[in-house]
Design a protein around this motif. Structure first.
Motif, short mmCIF file in Angstrom:
data_model
loop_
_atom_site.label_atom_id
_atom_site.label_comp_id
_atom_site.label_asym_id
_atom_site.label_seq_id
_atom_site.Cartn_x
_atom_site.Cartn_y
_atom_site.Cartn_z
N ALA A 92 -1.17 0.92 -8.05
CA ALA A 92 -1.64 -0.49 -8.13
C ALA A 92 0.06 -1.06 -8.20
O ALA A 92 0.13 -2.43 -7.70
CB ALA A 92 -2.36 -1.00 -9.22
N ARG A 114 -3.25 -4.11 -11.16
CA ARG A 114 -2.31 -4.91 -10.14
C ARG A 114 -1.71 -5.95 -10.74
O ARG A 114 -2.20 -6.86 -11.36
CB ARG A 114 -3.00 -5.53 -9.01
CG ARG A 114 -2.36 -6.06 -7.89
CD ARG A 114 -1.64 -5.02 -7.11
NE ARG A 114 -1.03 -5.81 -5.73
CZ ARG A 114 -0.02 -5.16 -5.00
NH1 ARG A 114 0.09 -3.88 -5.26
NH2 ARG A 114 0.31 -5.59 -4.11
N LEU A 121 -3.86 -6.76 -3.87
CA LEU A 121 -3.91 -5.04 -3.23
C LEU A 121 -4.93 -5.16 -2.01
O LEU A 121 -6.08 -5.46 -2.12
CB LEU A 121 -4.16 -4.18 -4.08
CG LEU A 121 -3.83 -2.61 -3.84
CD1 LEU A 121 -2.54 -2.36 -3.45
CD2 LEU A 121 -4.35 -1.82 -4.93
#
Length: 231
Positions: A92, A114, A121
């Motif tokens: 991530a 993330r 992403l």
């Protein structure tokens, strides 16, 4: 590095020829150079030749190469290997794409981990189009349900679908298996999902994949040669 550059040019020529044969614009097909097990120096050489998208199968190798090539700010890293839940944070934080999502738990962890300062992403769902027990991926009838869950997750952008067909030189078999992905993408689009990516086609079958509608080719050995594995 002349050899690796020549190999890249040869692959690009194959893509151009395959697109011309079926009336497609080569600009519609993105080349992902699968650099797993190869040194960062090879990636840097291809970067200097203009290649920007690179694919890695192993989490720690991805992280190491991201660090070594940190000055190459516009490299686009794709994670294309199996992903365990205890490794999601590293992916991530470092990848721009993940091609191998087939479980909601993994998608949820990637979404939560993330970093907020990074763009969402990009995600592809992996589909087992051949039905082989040895292959990862969703069954075709599981795809819609997972897609409709993944698309709701923050910090993720569902871009499309990925598959690895059975290893075959039979273009009819390949076409049938690639068509599963094409049909699923159409079904998802009909349900309002804005997908734009079919990640299918590798060194040995990229022509069949282009004919079927691939938008992203994952090519390793045709560019880098035989894999280097450490003992």
């Amino acid at each position: 590095m002349a050899t690796i550059f020549t190999a890249l040019q040869d692959v690009q020529a194959r893509i151009d020829t395959a697109c011309t044969a079926v009336g497609r614009n080569p600009a519609e097909v993105k080349l992902l150079a699968v650099s797993k097990t190869f040194p960062a120096s090879d990636i840097h050489a291809l970067y200097q030749f203009g290649q920007r998208a690179f694919g890695e199968n192993y989490v720690q190798e991805l992280v190491n190469k991201c660090q070594i090539l940190a000055e190459c700010k516009d490299i686009e890293w794709h994670f294309i290997g199996p992903l365990q839940s205890n490794k999601t944070r590293l992916v991530a934080e470092n990848a721009a794409w993940v091609h191998t999502i087939d479980r909601l738990k993994i998608a949820e962890r990637l979404s939560a981990q993330r970093p907020q300062h990074l763009p969402p992403l990009n995600i592809c769902l992996q589909v087992n189009v051949s039905g082989e027990a040895s292959k990862s991926g969703l069954a075709a009838d599981e795809v819609i349900a997972l897609a409709e869950q993944v698309v709701k997750l923050p910090q993720l952008c569902l871009r499309g679908l990925m598959c690895i067909p059975e290893s075959s030189h039979d273009s009819t078999i390949l076409a049938q298996q690639f068509s599963v992905l094409v049909q699923l993408k159409a079904q998802l689009q009909a349900r309002g999902l804005t997908l734009d990516t079919l990640s299918m086609g590798m060194s040995n079958d990229l022509e069949s994949a282009i004919a079927a509608g691939s938008t992203l080719l994952r090519v390793g050995s045709a560019i880098f040669g035989l894999r280097h594995y450490s003992s």
